[in-house]
Write a protein that holds these residues in place. Structure first.
Motif, mmCIF file in Angstrom:
data_model
loop_
_atom_site.group_PDB
_atom_site.id
_atom_site.type_symbol
_atom_site.label_atom_id
_atom_site.label_comp_id
_atom_site.label_asym_id
_atom_site.label_seq_id
_atom_site.Cartn_x
_atom_site.Cartn_y
_atom_site.Cartn_z
ATOM 1 N N ASN A 305 -64.402 13.453 -3.982
ATOM 2 C CA ASN A 305 -64.053 13.687 -5.380
ATOM 3 C C ASN A 305 -62.882 14.666 -5.423
ATOM 4 O OD1 ASN A 305 -63.862 14.419 -8.058
ATOM 5 N ND2 ASN A 305 -66.068 14.658 -8.363
ATOM 6 N N ALA A 306 -61.704 14.181 -5.774
ATOM 7 C CA ALA A 306 -60.490 15.009 -5.740
ATOM 8 C C ALA A 306 -60.585 16.217 -6.669
ATOM 9 C CB ALA A 306 -59.278 14.159 -6.101
ATOM 10 N N LYS A 307 -61.375 16.102 -7.732
ATOM 11 C CA LYS A 307 -61.507 17.210 -8.678
ATOM 12 C C LYS A 307 -62.239 18.407 -8.071
ATOM 13 C CE LYS A 307 -61.423 14.315 -12.839
ATOM 14 N NZ LYS A 307 -62.172 13.889 -14.051
ATOM 15 N N THR A 308 -62.955 18.182 -6.972
ATOM 16 C CA THR A 308 -63.730 19.263 -6.349
ATOM 17 C C THR A 308 -63.053 19.837 -5.110
ATOM 18 O OG1 THR A 308 -65.011 17.754 -4.939
ATOM 19 C CG2 THR A 308 -65.860 18.181 -7.161
ATOM 20 N N LEU A 309 -61.813 19.441 -4.848
ATOM 21 C CA LEU A 309 -61.104 19.928 -3.664
ATOM 22 C C LEU A 309 -60.964 21.450 -3.684
ATOM 23 C CD1 LEU A 309 -58.278 17.271 -3.243
ATOM 24 C CD2 LEU A 309 -59.941 17.910 -1.477
ATOM 25 N N ILE A 346 -60.539 22.699 4.289
ATOM 26 C CA ILE A 346 -60.386 21.900 3.073
ATOM 27 C C ILE A 346 -61.720 21.204 2.833
ATOM 28 C CG2 ILE A 346 -59.162 20.011 1.938
ATOM 29 C CD1 ILE A 346 -56.798 20.564 3.797
ATOM 30 N N THR A 347 -62.284 21.391 1.655
ATOM 31 C CA THR A 347 -63.581 20.786 1.351
ATOM 32 C C THR A 347 -63.521 20.044 0.019
ATOM 33 O OG1 THR A 347 -64.378 22.792 0.247
ATOM 34 C CG2 THR A 347 -64.858 22.572 2.600
ATOM 35 N N ALA A 348 -64.452 19.118 -0.136
ATOM 36 C CA ALA A 348 -64.607 18.382 -1.396
ATOM 37 C C ALA A 348 -65.999 17.779 -1.419
ATOM 38 C CB ALA A 348 -63.555 17.288 -1.525
ATOM 39 N N SER A 349 -66.503 17.536 -2.602
ATOM 40 C CA SER A 349 -67.789 16.854 -2.729
ATOM 41 C C SER A 349 -67.615 15.377 -2.398
ATOM 42 C CB SER A 349 -68.323 16.977 -4.161
ATOM 43 O OG SER A 349 -68.589 18.320 -4.482
ATOM 44 N N ASP A 350 -68.647 14.801 -1.801
ATOM 45 C CA ASP A 350 -68.629 13.366 -1.559
ATOM 46 C C ASP A 350 -68.635 12.640 -2.904
ATOM 47 O OD1 ASP A 350 -69.145 11.134 0.613
ATOM 48 O OD2 ASP A 350 -70.456 10.690 -1.087
ATOM 49 N N LYS A 351 -67.986 11.501 -2.938
ATOM 50 C CA LYS A 351 -67.830 10.774 -4.194
ATOM 51 C C LYS A 351 -69.152 10.187 -4.698
ATOM 52 C CE LYS A 351 -64.247 7.846 -6.220
ATOM 53 N NZ LYS A 351 -63.085 6.982 -5.898
ATOM 54 N N ASN A 352 -70.029 9.828 -3.754
ATOM 55 C CA ASN A 352 -71.241 9.113 -4.153
ATOM 56 C C ASN A 352 -72.543 9.788 -3.750
ATOM 57 O OD1 ASN A 352 -69.721 6.809 -5.175
ATOM 58 N ND2 ASN A 352 -69.272 6.375 -3.029
ATOM 59 N N ALA A 353 -72.474 10.875 -2.998
ATOM 60 C CA ALA A 353 -73.702 11.502 -2.503
ATOM 61 C C ALA A 353 -73.646 13.013 -2.707
ATOM 62 C CB ALA A 353 -73.914 11.168 -1.031
ATOM 63 N N ASN A 354 -74.790 13.641 -2.527
ATOM 64 C CA ASN A 354 -74.913 15.072 -2.791
ATOM 65 C C ASN A 354 -74.668 15.900 -1.535
ATOM 66 O OD1 ASN A 354 -75.436 17.431 -4.201
ATOM 67 N ND2 ASN A 354 -77.638 17.340 -3.768
ATOM 68 N N ARG A 357 -67.795 17.304 2.036
ATOM 69 C CA ARG A 357 -66.952 16.826 3.119
ATOM 70 C C ARG A 357 -65.965 17.932 3.485
ATOM 71 N NH1 ARG A 357 -67.288 11.698 4.687
ATOM 72 N NH2 ARG A 357 -68.647 10.337 3.453
ATOM 73 N N LYS A 358 -65.584 17.985 4.766
ATOM 74 C CA LYS A 358 -64.790 19.123 5.221
ATOM 75 C C LYS A 358 -63.815 18.726 6.324
ATOM 76 C CE LYS A 358 -65.583 23.969 6.481
ATOM 77 N NZ LYS A 358 -66.637 24.953 6.820
ATOM 78 N N LYS A 359 -62.621 19.316 6.255
ATOM 79 C CA LYS A 359 -61.625 19.213 7.312
ATOM 80 C C LYS A 359 -61.203 20.623 7.684
ATOM 81 C CE LYS A 359 -58.574 17.442 10.113
ATOM 82 N NZ LYS A 359 -59.011 16.716 11.335
ATOM 83 N N SER A 360 -61.275 20.964 8.973
ATOM 84 C CA SER A 360 -60.928 22.314 9.425
ATOM 85 C C SER A 360 -60.058 22.241 10.673
ATOM 86 C CB SER A 360 -62.194 23.119 9.748
ATOM 87 O OG SER A 360 -63.027 23.242 8.625
ATOM 88 N N TRP A 361 -59.172 23.207 10.807
ATOM 89 C CA TRP A 361 -58.398 23.330 12.037
ATOM 90 C C TRP A 361 -57.877 24.755 12.158
ATOM 91 C CZ3 TRP A 361 -56.515 21.193 7.615
ATOM 92 C CH2 TRP A 361 -55.257 21.584 7.162
#
Length: 366
Positions: A305-309, A346-354, A357-361
């Motif tokens: 969900n881009a709104k939760t980035l 960088i984190t965001a909520s999954d579009k369909n589940a509770n 999601r995360k990307k780290s480096w």
């Protein structure tokens, strides 16, 4: 009798395809059984999340930062057992990455440094649940004082589901130069940290040391190459992401469990999914201290969900820009960053589940 002769051939013709399917299914089940390949436990890469949990020190008193209260550790291990997680060793993970097969809900436990509380407090809990774990030890700390493990305690644990990995000789930041150190002397020193620690550990435990974890999670391509040259089969960072079956054994992510971690946040870590990116920048993770370089990623897929980035640098939220057309999320520092290493999250909520999601480096300011 005439009626039966007409019906029976008709019945066979109509059902011969079904009969063939039944025979093929039986053969498939037989092959799976003979190869110890339980089809109920097949887990494919896109479905598999592999958290590698990292602990440091334990206490019976109030926890602080890296020192977790043992009652919280018991609750976390109890949760894994009660919810049917498959706690596996790093060696089992390595094998699973090679053949693309792991048990359902796999989790790995690691404990860093070599504190005495690993043996006195955490080890009995692990034994209770028959959970394997890997201890990443820096050899200069062993038998240094009353707070550190002894070699006798370490050897005892290796006989009961505990693997040993290297955390260097001195737990130094492998990216940092010492005063008046040039590149050649720096390289000689960190090579010794990586190679000699492995030799000492193998000599003391009379067994193979296959894994290496970067102190402070700090690394570079040079450090990684040295660890591979030393003969380690798996290398672990501290990038606070979960792994998948497509993970590189030489770039395994770990999740640090802090004393402030509630059971709810612990569960969120277990459920965290990757946030896919086709590109991260700067690509090599190195930033010169006098540069104002764009830091970010090009995201891919539409499962978030881009709104939760949200974006963080070293744990601090930053004001970022997001372009929905090319899915670039980025920010440019308004002033030079302090010379050290930072984890970009960088984190965001999954579009369909509770779940998140995360990307780290890792990036390093030179």
């Amino acid at each position: 009798m005439i009626a039966n002769r007409k019906i029976f051939p008709f019945f066979l013709n109509k059902n011969k395809n079904l009969l063939l399917i039944v025979i093929l299914l039986f053969l498939l089940l037989y092959i799976c059984y003979q190869n110890n390949f339980p089809i109920d436990n097949i887990v494919y890469a896109e479905e598999t999340i592999i958290p590698i949990l990292t602990y440091h020190n334990f206490t019976t008193e109030k926890g602080s930062s890296y020192k977790i209260n043992i009652s919280d550790f018991k609750k976390q291990m109890g949760y894994l057992a009660a919810h049917n997680y498959s706690v596996i060793s790093l060696s089992e993970l390595l094998e699973g990455l090679k053949n693309g097969q792991l048990p359902p809900k796999p989790v790995v436990i690691t404990i860093d440094d070599g504190f005495k509380s690993t043996f006195t407090l955490a080890y009995p809990v692990l034994k209770k649940y028959n959970f394997p774990a890997t201890l990443f030890l820096y050899t200069n700390f062993i038998e240094k004082n009353g707070y550190s493990l002894t070699w006798k305690e370490i050897r005892k644990m290796t006989k009961n589901n505990i693997e040993i990995g290297s955390h260097t000789l001195s737990h130094c930041n492998l990216l940092k130069y010492k005063k008046n150190e040039n590149y050649e002397t720096y390289l000689t020193r960190i090579r010794k940290e990586i190679f000699l620690s492995k030799e000492i550990l193998e000599s003391k435990i009379q067994g193979k040391v296959k894994f290496f974890a970067y102190p402070y999670g700090a690394y570079s391509s040079t450090i990684k190459d040295l660890a591979i040259q030393a003969g380690y089969e798996g290398i672990l960072n501290a990038n606070s992401m979960n792994n998948t079956l497509t993970a590189d054994p030489f770039s395994l992510n770990r999740q640090i469990i802090f004393s402030q971690s509630s059971l709810n946040s612990f569960v969120q870590i277990l459920n965290q999914r990757p946030l896919s990116a086709s590109q991260i920048f700067p690509y090599d993770g190195i930033i010169e201290s006098n540069q104002f370089v764009k830091i970010g990623a090009i995201l891919e897929g539409d499962n978030y969900n881009a709104k939760t980035l949200s974006m963080k640098l070293g744990g601090a939220k930053v004001k970022f820009n997001f372009n929905p057309e090319n899915k670039e999320i980025s920010f440019i520092p308004s002033k030079p960053l302090i010379k050290k290493s930072y984890i970009v999250n960088i984190t965001a909520s999954d579009k369909n589940a509770n779940y998140r999601r995360k990307k780290s480096w890792l990036i390093t300011i030179k």
